[in-house]
Design an enzyme around this catalytic site. Sequence first.
Site, PDB file in Angstrom:
ATOM      1  N   ASP A 287       0.885  -1.162   0.000  1.00  0.00           N
ATOM      2  CA  ASP A 287       0.000   0.000   0.000  1.00  0.00           C
ATOM      3  C   ASP A 287       0.927   1.216   0.000  1.00  0.00           C
ATOM      4  O   ASP A 287       1.324   1.714   1.044  1.00  0.00           O
ATOM      5  CB  ASP A 287      -0.901  -0.025   1.230  1.00  0.00           C
ATOM      6  CG  ASP A 287      -1.902   1.114   1.240  1.00  0.00           C
ATOM      7  OD1 ASP A 287      -2.015   1.821   0.225  1.00  0.00           O
ATOM      8  OD2 ASP A 287      -2.572   1.315   2.268  1.00  0.00           O
TER       9      ASP A 287
ATOM     10  N   CYS B 214      -4.091   4.937  -2.276  1.00  0.00           N
ATOM     11  CA  CYS B 214      -5.338   5.645  -1.985  1.00  0.00           C
ATOM     12  C   CYS B 214      -5.374   6.943  -2.792  1.00  0.00           C
ATOM     13  O   CYS B 214      -5.571   8.034  -2.259  1.00  0.00           O
ATOM     14  CB  CYS B 214      -5.495   5.914  -0.493  1.00  0.00           C
ATOM     15  SG  CYS B 214      -4.104   6.791   0.268  1.00  0.00           S
TER      16      CYS B 214
END
Length: 441
Positions: free
Chosen positions: A321, A374
Amino acid sequence: MAQTHPHRRGRKAPPKPAGSDPRAIAADIVASVCERHTPLAAALEAAVPATAKLDPRDAALARAIARVTVRRRGDIDWCLSRLMTKALPKKAVEVRAVLRISAAQLLFMRQAEHAAVSLAVTLLKGDPGTAGFSGLTNAVLRRLIRERDELLAALPADANTPPWLYARWVRAWGSEGAAKLAAAHREEASLDLAFAGPDVARPEGAVPLPTGGVRLPVSDVTAIDGYAEGGWWVQDAAAQLPAVLLGDVAGKRVLDMCAAPGGKTMQLAAAGAHVTALELDADRAARLAENLARTRLADRVEVVVGDALKAEGTYDAILLDAPCSATGTMRRQPDVAWSKTEKDIGLLSHLQRELLKRAAGCLAPGGTLVFATCSIEPEEGERQVEYARKHLPQLALSPITDGPAAPFATEAGVMRTLPFMPVGEAQGLDGFFAARFTRTG
């Protein structure tokens, strides 16, 4: 803590009138975020000693005003610009903050009109450095009340987004998509929870999410039973999807390359993985360790403070991530829109490619790698898959065809969520990208 302004040093500031403190604290928070580029979360945390001295309702009001002002900053500035013949001087930081929080109350919180105007004027009059702007502020806010409905009706779709960012969204997602993104970021996000196990009780009134988590309409974690027991943690629905893409990880050695704040680490541990959680920042790693202890998942995780670009070892599965512009999180972090630049996106996309190369080197043959960001910027998502295809031949894309991420799968077989999309029975989630790879050699 409320900031000490330079022109106040060396003399005692006049006492503020009763009832004005929540707005004074809100103005300090807004000035810190909008003028000094402090992240909103950090500014709110710094204000805790000041809000702790207030009645709980006043403390909540101060935080609410600050959050709404930062969230609707572009809209507020657009409205104010229609009511002023010229901009305030750059150094008029406190005046701008008071105007912004007062406009937020009048436009979007529908606070009592007289109180909002009167307290704004009183705040400025209470300081010799800002008293000269009290008359202007009074006139602007009273005109705002008279013209409020017309101004709100005329708000452009792009008013609340920096022009460079909105232009990127138009190129990437079309005019309609850009307008939907901007509209989604004007709304406060609901609260999503993930759970440490299937037997943990779900809060009353929770809406189930396809990830196994739930959504609640409240945003105050302290209002929910069970936090101390460690059965759940706060994690957006979209952020719960990348870990799920790794499939059954029970008993596997899994590397979470950029682990903090730790939601995905806890998901993997709760699913039975033996997790190495790698985090560069020692303070963030310590908070992750605290959350693992609270959720009783610490015995399944080794927290390592280190640089993911220097990751070592071989793992059955890796979750990357990666650090990114975080434009997909603007529903929850509204200051992100104004704290990033187009240059940041280029620098971060380069870092992501370097991390992808390192991850590929640490993945066992036949192992699974999920790359996620994100961000809603294609350079930090879709184009990284193109990079992997050209430069990392040992990674084969594993298309997403089933599971809770399937509704967000594109024709290319990757996951793309956008903030205006529905998730199960709920509406809206963070903007995320995820791609799944298998190491073939």
